[in-house]
Scaffold this motif. Structure first.
Motif, mmCIF file in Angstrom:
data_model
loop_
_atom_site.group_PDB
_atom_site.id
_atom_site.type_symbol
_atom_site.label_atom_id
_atom_site.label_comp_id
_atom_site.label_asym_id
_atom_site.label_seq_id
_atom_site.Cartn_x
_atom_site.Cartn_y
_atom_site.Cartn_z
ATOM 1 N N HIS A 76 0.862 -1.193 0.000
ATOM 2 C CA HIS A 76 0.000 0.000 0.000
ATOM 3 C C HIS A 76 0.891 1.234 0.000
ATOM 4 O O HIS A 76 1.020 1.921 1.007
ATOM 5 N N GLN A 77 1.503 1.508 -1.117
ATOM 6 C CA GLN A 77 2.465 2.598 -1.189
ATOM 7 C C GLN A 77 1.816 3.977 -1.132
ATOM 8 O O GLN A 77 2.513 4.981 -0.985
ATOM 9 N N ASP A 78 0.478 4.007 -1.241
ATOM 10 C CA ASP A 78 -0.223 5.286 -1.197
ATOM 11 C C ASP A 78 -0.785 5.608 0.186
ATOM 12 O O ASP A 78 -1.632 6.491 0.325
ATOM 13 N N ILE A 79 -0.319 4.914 1.222
ATOM 14 C CA ILE A 79 -0.721 5.279 2.584
ATOM 15 C C ILE A 79 -0.257 6.701 2.879
ATOM 16 O O ILE A 79 0.906 7.033 2.711
ATOM 17 N N GLN A 80 -1.194 7.534 3.334
ATOM 18 C CA GLN A 80 -0.883 8.940 3.589
ATOM 19 C C GLN A 80 -0.804 9.282 5.073
ATOM 20 O O GLN A 80 -0.206 10.296 5.446
ATOM 21 N N HIS A 81 -1.446 8.449 5.896
ATOM 22 C CA HIS A 81 -1.457 8.719 7.332
ATOM 23 C C HIS A 81 -1.220 7.416 8.086
ATOM 24 O O HIS A 81 -1.673 6.348 7.656
ATOM 25 N N VAL A 82 -0.548 7.507 9.223
ATOM 26 C CA VAL A 82 -0.326 6.349 10.085
ATOM 27 C C VAL A 82 -0.730 6.707 11.505
ATOM 28 O O VAL A 82 -0.278 7.715 12.054
ATOM 29 N N ILE A 83 -1.607 5.881 12.088
ATOM 30 C CA ILE A 83 -1.986 6.022 13.492
ATOM 31 C C ILE A 83 -1.514 4.764 14.197
ATOM 32 O O ILE A 83 -2.052 3.675 13.987
ATOM 33 N N HIS A 84 -0.472 4.919 15.000
ATOM 34 C CA HIS A 84 0.139 3.779 15.682
ATOM 35 C C HIS A 84 -0.352 3.753 17.118
ATOM 36 O O HIS A 84 0.049 4.577 17.946
ATOM 37 N N THR A 85 -1.260 2.820 17.417
ATOM 38 C CA THR A 85 -1.809 2.744 18.768
ATOM 39 C C THR A 85 -0.936 1.850 19.628
ATOM 40 O O THR A 85 0.018 1.244 19.157
ATOM 41 N N SER A 86 -1.278 1.785 20.906
ATOM 42 C CA SER A 86 -0.437 1.060 21.861
ATOM 43 C C SER A 86 -0.181 -0.362 21.395
ATOM 44 O O SER A 86 -1.119 -1.122 21.155
ATOM 45 N N ASN A 123 4.787 8.348 0.845
ATOM 46 C CA ASN A 123 3.642 9.252 0.705
ATOM 47 C C ASN A 123 2.988 9.590 2.047
ATOM 48 O O ASN A 123 1.963 10.264 2.081
ATOM 49 N N VAL A 124 3.587 9.108 3.127
ATOM 50 C CA VAL A 124 3.025 9.383 4.450
ATOM 51 C C VAL A 124 3.278 10.837 4.826
ATOM 52 O O VAL A 124 4.410 11.311 4.772
ATOM 53 N N LYS A 125 2.229 11.520 5.218
ATOM 54 C CA LYS A 125 2.372 12.932 5.589
ATOM 55 C C LYS A 125 1.979 13.217 7.044
ATOM 56 O O LYS A 125 2.277 14.289 7.562
ATOM 57 N N THR A 126 1.296 12.259 7.695
ATOM 58 C CA THR A 126 0.889 12.462 9.080
ATOM 59 C C THR A 126 1.109 11.183 9.868
ATOM 60 O O THR A 126 0.688 10.109 9.448
ATOM 61 N N VAL A 127 1.759 11.302 11.017
ATOM 62 C CA VAL A 127 1.924 10.166 11.921
ATOM 63 C C VAL A 127 1.414 10.578 13.304
ATOM 64 O O VAL A 127 1.788 11.630 13.822
ATOM 65 N N VAL A 128 0.540 9.732 13.874
ATOM 66 C CA VAL A 128 0.010 9.949 15.222
ATOM 67 C C VAL A 128 0.325 8.699 16.036
ATOM 68 O O VAL A 128 0.049 7.582 15.594
#
Length: 362
Positions: A76-86, A123-128
């Motif tokens: 999924h090379q077009d992932i733009q955001h990543v939310i990494h939970t616990s 392509n990731v622009k936001t990481v939470v």
């Protein structure tokens, strides 16, 4: 919506609410979990709830593996955001040390996600990243009126102080993991394109997205706390006034994970949700709880519980709640313009769900 979001640890309490918000807003969600059983349950539930939404669930059995997330980003090379939970510890691994139980999953899983984004997530622009109030608090100085915990605070605990004490190891691992996140970002900011935000929730109360989150039997700490109150009788004397902690609503915590995807002003910040706070009506007392306060709210909220639960000393209880850590989340309230739910609202909604599930189990 064309935007694609990776959510790790998808079966988690907060993560399920994060996915719920993203699905309602028609993001394309790639969710990771550690077993096929969980993947099937999550996919089926959200497909029924949001027939129009797009949700792909991926199995990652061991988040501590260095190659754990690389394949996801390659596919999924077009992932733009990543939310990494616990993160959770690897399934099936016997964990005989506090390092294996807390520190390794917290740090290695987070490190692997960030490194995979750096190498593959072009392509990731936001990481939470989900952190914890444990990374903020200072228990040794909690009684000091001058100690006020805010988004700028860091728990002074070290791993050397905590590693032999399980109750402290969790807090230390959360602090170390979050510091790793910010250090990684600082060390690589010239070569990466994404922004970073962390969320630091205290005790998280509130309903599950789906009732089967309770029916599966592994209740989280706060659900057990409410259940303990519901199982009391009028003759139980307590005491119930021991201060327990600071709290927030799971739905508010989840929303804080999603807001940075569309609000660039949240980049570079730590977000700290607390019940009853907000830019309009701000209460530094509503986010404190103990068993007596839970009992009081249940008595006031549910007429069917009248006469079934103990009463309690209101004045004395407030004095005990005042002993809890002082906090200030004005920065989060200002940046997000959120009005965080009152503890009474959070407790009501969680209890309604708990009572429904318990009634079906009897």
């Amino acid at each position: 919506m064309d935007e694609k979001v990776l959510v790790t640890g998808a079966s988690g309490y907060i993560a399920m609410h994060v996915i719920n918000i993203l699905q309602s807003e028609r993001y394309h969600v790639i969710a990771t979990t550690d077993t096929q059983e969980k993947a099937n349950r999550i996919s089926s539930a959200f497909e029924h709830y949001y027939p129009y939404a797009v949700l792909d669930v991926v199995i990652i059995k061991d988040v501590t593996s260095q190659t754990a997330f690389g394949e996801v980003f390659e596919k999924h090379q077009d992932i733009q955001h990543v939310i990494h939970t616990s993160p959770a510890a690897p399934v099936g691994e016997e964990r005989h040390t506090v390092e294996a139980e807390y520190l390794i999953p917290a740090t290695e899983g987070t490190k692997n996600v960030l490194e995979s984004i750096r190498v593959h997530g072009h392509n990731v622009k936001t990481v939470v990243v989900t952190s914890s109030f444990s990374a903020l608090m200072d228990l040794d100085n909690a009684a000091d009126p001058g100690c006020v915990i805010s988004e700028k605070s860091w728990n002074p605990i070290t791993w050397e102080e905590a590693h032999n004490i399980e109750s402290k190891a969790y807090a230390a691992s959360k602090k170390i993991a979050e510091q790793l996140v910010w250090k990684f970002y600082e060390d690589n900011k010239d070569s990466i394109k994404f922004t970073l935000t962390t969320v630091n929730p205290p005790y998280v109360f509130g309903p599950h997205v789906f009732e089967w989150g309770l029916e599966l039997g592994a209740w989280n700490t706060t659900a057990k706390f409410i259940d303990r109150a519901l199982n009391l009788s009028p003759s139980d004397q307590g005491p119930f006034i021991k201060p327990r902690g600071i709290c927030c609503d799971v739905r508010d915590a989840a929303l804080l994970h999603v807001l940075p995807l569309r609000n660039p002003n949240l980049a570079g910040h730590r977000l700290f949700p607390v019940n009853g706070t907000g830019i309009k009506q701000h209460s530094y007392e509503d986010g404190k709880f103990n068993l007596q306060r839970v009992i009081d709210i249940l008595n006031a909220t549910f007429p069917e519980l009248e006469g079934k639960l103990p009463a309690g000393p209101q004045t004395e209880n407030q004095q005990n709640l005042d002993q809890l850590t002082r906090y200030n989340n004005d920065e989060t309230c200002r940046l997000t313009e959120m009005e965080f739910k009152s503890f009474a609202t959070t407790l009501r909604d969680a209890t309604i769900q708990i009572m429904k599930v318990k009634s079906r189990q009897t």
